[in-house]
Scaffold this motif. Structure first.
Motif, mmCIF file in Angstrom:
data_model
loop_
_atom_site.group_PDB
_atom_site.id
_atom_site.type_symbol
_atom_site.label_atom_id
_atom_site.label_comp_id
_atom_site.label_asym_id
_atom_site.label_seq_id
_atom_site.Cartn_x
_atom_site.Cartn_y
_atom_site.Cartn_z
ATOM 1 N N UNK A 1 2.669 6.810 2.166
ATOM 2 C CA UNK A 1 3.452 6.274 3.286
ATOM 3 C C UNK A 1 4.280 5.074 2.844
ATOM 4 N N UNK A 2 3.682 4.171 2.078
ATOM 5 C CA UNK A 2 4.402 2.966 1.636
ATOM 6 C C UNK A 2 5.561 3.334 0.719
ATOM 7 N N UNK A 3 5.321 4.224 -0.224
ATOM 8 C CA UNK A 3 6.397 4.592 -1.155
ATOM 9 C C UNK A 3 7.491 5.376 -0.442
ATOM 10 N N UNK A 4 7.119 6.139 0.601
ATOM 11 C CA UNK A 4 8.141 6.846 1.388
ATOM 12 C C UNK A 4 9.056 5.862 2.104
ATOM 13 N N UNK A 5 8.542 4.673 2.375
ATOM 14 C CA UNK A 5 9.345 3.629 3.006
ATOM 15 C C UNK A 5 10.168 2.842 1.991
ATOM 16 N N UNK A 6 10.057 3.225 0.713
ATOM 17 C CA UNK A 6 10.865 2.594 -0.326
ATOM 18 C C UNK A 6 10.263 1.348 -0.935
ATOM 19 N N UNK A 7 8.993 1.124 -0.713
ATOM 20 C CA UNK A 7 8.338 -0.068 -1.247
ATOM 21 C C UNK A 7 7.326 0.335 -2.315
ATOM 22 N N UNK A 8 6.962 -0.618 -3.173
ATOM 23 C CA UNK A 8 5.979 -0.332 -4.210
ATOM 24 C C UNK A 8 4.567 -0.473 -3.651
ATOM 25 N N UNK A 9 3.637 0.274 -4.260
ATOM 26 C CA UNK A 9 2.245 0.243 -3.815
ATOM 27 C C UNK A 9 1.335 0.191 -5.027
ATOM 28 N N UNK A 10 0.377 -0.718 -5.000
ATOM 29 C CA UNK A 10 -0.656 -0.807 -6.032
ATOM 30 C C UNK A 10 -2.007 -0.673 -5.354
ATOM 31 N N UNK A 11 -2.841 0.209 -5.869
ATOM 32 C CA UNK A 11 -4.155 0.463 -5.280
ATOM 33 C C UNK A 11 -5.243 -0.272 -6.062
ATOM 34 N N UNK A 12 -6.192 -0.845 -5.327
ATOM 35 C CA UNK A 12 -7.364 -1.457 -5.944
ATOM 36 C C UNK A 12 -8.598 -1.087 -5.127
ATOM 37 N N UNK A 13 -9.623 -0.595 -5.804
ATOM 38 C CA UNK A 13 -10.895 -0.282 -5.154
ATOM 39 C C UNK A 13 -11.837 -1.471 -5.337
ATOM 40 N N UNK B 1 8.795 -3.364 7.103
ATOM 41 C CA UNK B 1 9.564 -4.601 7.218
ATOM 42 C C UNK B 1 10.090 -5.085 5.876
ATOM 43 N N UNK B 2 9.712 -4.402 4.780
ATOM 44 C CA UNK B 2 10.271 -4.723 3.474
ATOM 45 C C UNK B 2 9.312 -5.203 2.425
ATOM 46 N N UNK B 3 8.033 -5.370 2.762
ATOM 47 C CA UNK B 3 7.071 -5.915 1.799
ATOM 48 C C UNK B 3 6.555 -4.847 0.844
ATOM 49 N N UNK B 4 6.348 -5.228 -0.400
ATOM 50 C CA UNK B 4 5.585 -4.409 -1.338
ATOM 51 C C UNK B 4 4.097 -4.658 -1.078
ATOM 52 N N UNK B 5 3.277 -3.643 -1.344
ATOM 53 C CA UNK B 5 1.889 -3.682 -0.888
ATOM 54 C C UNK B 5 0.903 -3.507 -2.036
ATOM 55 N N UNK B 6 -0.110 -4.363 -2.047
ATOM 56 C CA UNK B 6 -1.333 -4.113 -2.811
ATOM 57 C C UNK B 6 -2.382 -3.714 -1.782
ATOM 58 N N UNK B 7 -2.761 -2.448 -1.805
ATOM 59 C CA UNK B 7 -3.742 -1.939 -0.857
ATOM 60 C C UNK B 7 -5.127 -1.966 -1.470
ATOM 61 N N UNK B 8 -6.094 -2.401 -0.680
ATOM 62 C CA UNK B 8 -7.451 -2.579 -1.191
ATOM 63 C C UNK B 8 -8.441 -1.929 -0.234
ATOM 64 N N UNK B 9 -9.408 -1.214 -0.788
ATOM 65 C CA UNK B 9 -10.489 -0.640 0.000
ATOM 66 C C UNK B 9 -11.604 -0.243 -0.957
ATOM 67 N N UNK B 10 -12.813 -0.145 -0.450
ATOM 68 C CA UNK B 10 -13.948 0.174 -1.320
ATOM 69 C C UNK B 10 -13.799 1.541 -1.964
ATOM 70 N N UNK B 11 -13.170 2.482 -1.269
ATOM 71 C CA UNK B 11 -13.075 3.852 -1.772
ATOM 72 C C UNK B 11 -11.631 4.310 -1.915
ATOM 73 N N UNK B 12 -10.714 3.378 -2.084
ATOM 74 C CA UNK B 12 -9.298 3.744 -2.187
ATOM 75 C C UNK B 12 -9.026 4.449 -3.514
#
Length: 255
Positions: free
Chosen positions: A54-66, A33-44
């Motif tokens: 998947x997020x970057x393939x959709x043209x959006x930015x992704x930041x990972x945080x464990x 839908x157009x949002x940039x994502x900060x993805x969070x998970x214990x083991x990300x």
């Protein structure tokens, strides 16, 4: 320029529990839908995760945080990191959760404590921190993942049932305080979704059959069934929607 009320272009969404299952599907739908994502998970993974790809393939930015949501200090540290970002968080999806199965009479107290910390206390800590920033700006969207056990008691999962019932109450409590200041707070209640959390039920032939027989839609849910509800509650289409628990359950609760 899009005039769709469901267009999330330019927004930043934090999705906890984003590595797999429902959280993955929510992050994917928000990115689509157009949002940039900060993805969070214990083991990300720091980079290269399936959700990042998947997020970057959709043209959006992704930041990972464990972040280990059973660790209060780690959650507070993550909350502080979010508060220090130059770009504010527009959408917070509190989806991270855990479940421990044992009969109530012998349910280990450390299991109870861990489930309550992950499913309830950490959710409040993070919502409080992100909510302060949203309140200061006069806008924001907070979405919790609850459960059918926010309405029912379940079997052999007392901590999970208690925490998910409490999150439904927290949704209403935060909405009562914040909706008038531009911050909507809602929850999604997934039905029986075929994910890791429900694997024990899926593997039990009798329980799986009895569950399926009660679902009017005639099938277990898929994680991506949650995407539309997530985008709706994160979007301007839901600006006058706050304090609700939205079931996505194939008709289970209406049966």
């Amino acid at each position: 320029m899009s005039t769709s009320p469901f267009d999330l272009t330019g927004t930043l969404a934090v999705v906890t529990g984003a590595k797999r299952g429902i959280g993955f599907a929510m992050a994917e739908a928000l990115a689509a839908a157009g949002a940039d994502i900060i993805g969070v998970s214990a083991t990300l993974e720091a980079s290269g995760s399936a959700i990042e790809q998947r997020v970057t393939a959709l043209g959006r930015s992704f930041t990972a945080r464990a972040v280990d949501f059973a660790d209060r200090a780690a959650v507070l540290e993550f909350a502080g990191w979010l508060e220090g970002l130059e770009r504010p968080v527009d959408v917070l999806v509190n989806n991270a959760g855990t479940i421990e199965r044992a009969p109530a009479a012998v349910h280990p107290l450390d299991s109870w404590d861990r489930v309550l910390e992950v499913n309830l206390s950490s959710q409040f800590v993070l919502s409080q921190a992100v909510g302060r920033s949203m309140l200061a700006r006069g806008r924001g969207k907070i979405i919790f993942t609850v459960s059918l056990l926010s309405f029912q008691g379940g079997v052999t999962v007392p901590g999970y049932a208690a925490s998910k019932s409490a999150i439904a109450g927290l949704t209403r409590a935060l909405s009562n305080e914040w909706a008038g200041q531009g911050v909507t707070v809602n929850a999604i209640a997934p039905g029986y979704i075929a994910t890791d959390n429900t694997q024990a039920l899926q593997d039990d032939a009798d329980r799986s059959r009895s569950i399926l027989e009660r679902i009017p839609a005639g099938r277990w849910g898929r994680a991506d069934d949650l995407g539309g509800a997530t985008v709706f509650l994160a979007s301007s289409a839901a600006d006058y929607v706050s304090g609700i628990v939205l079931p996505v359950d194939g008709g289970w609760l209406g049966r």
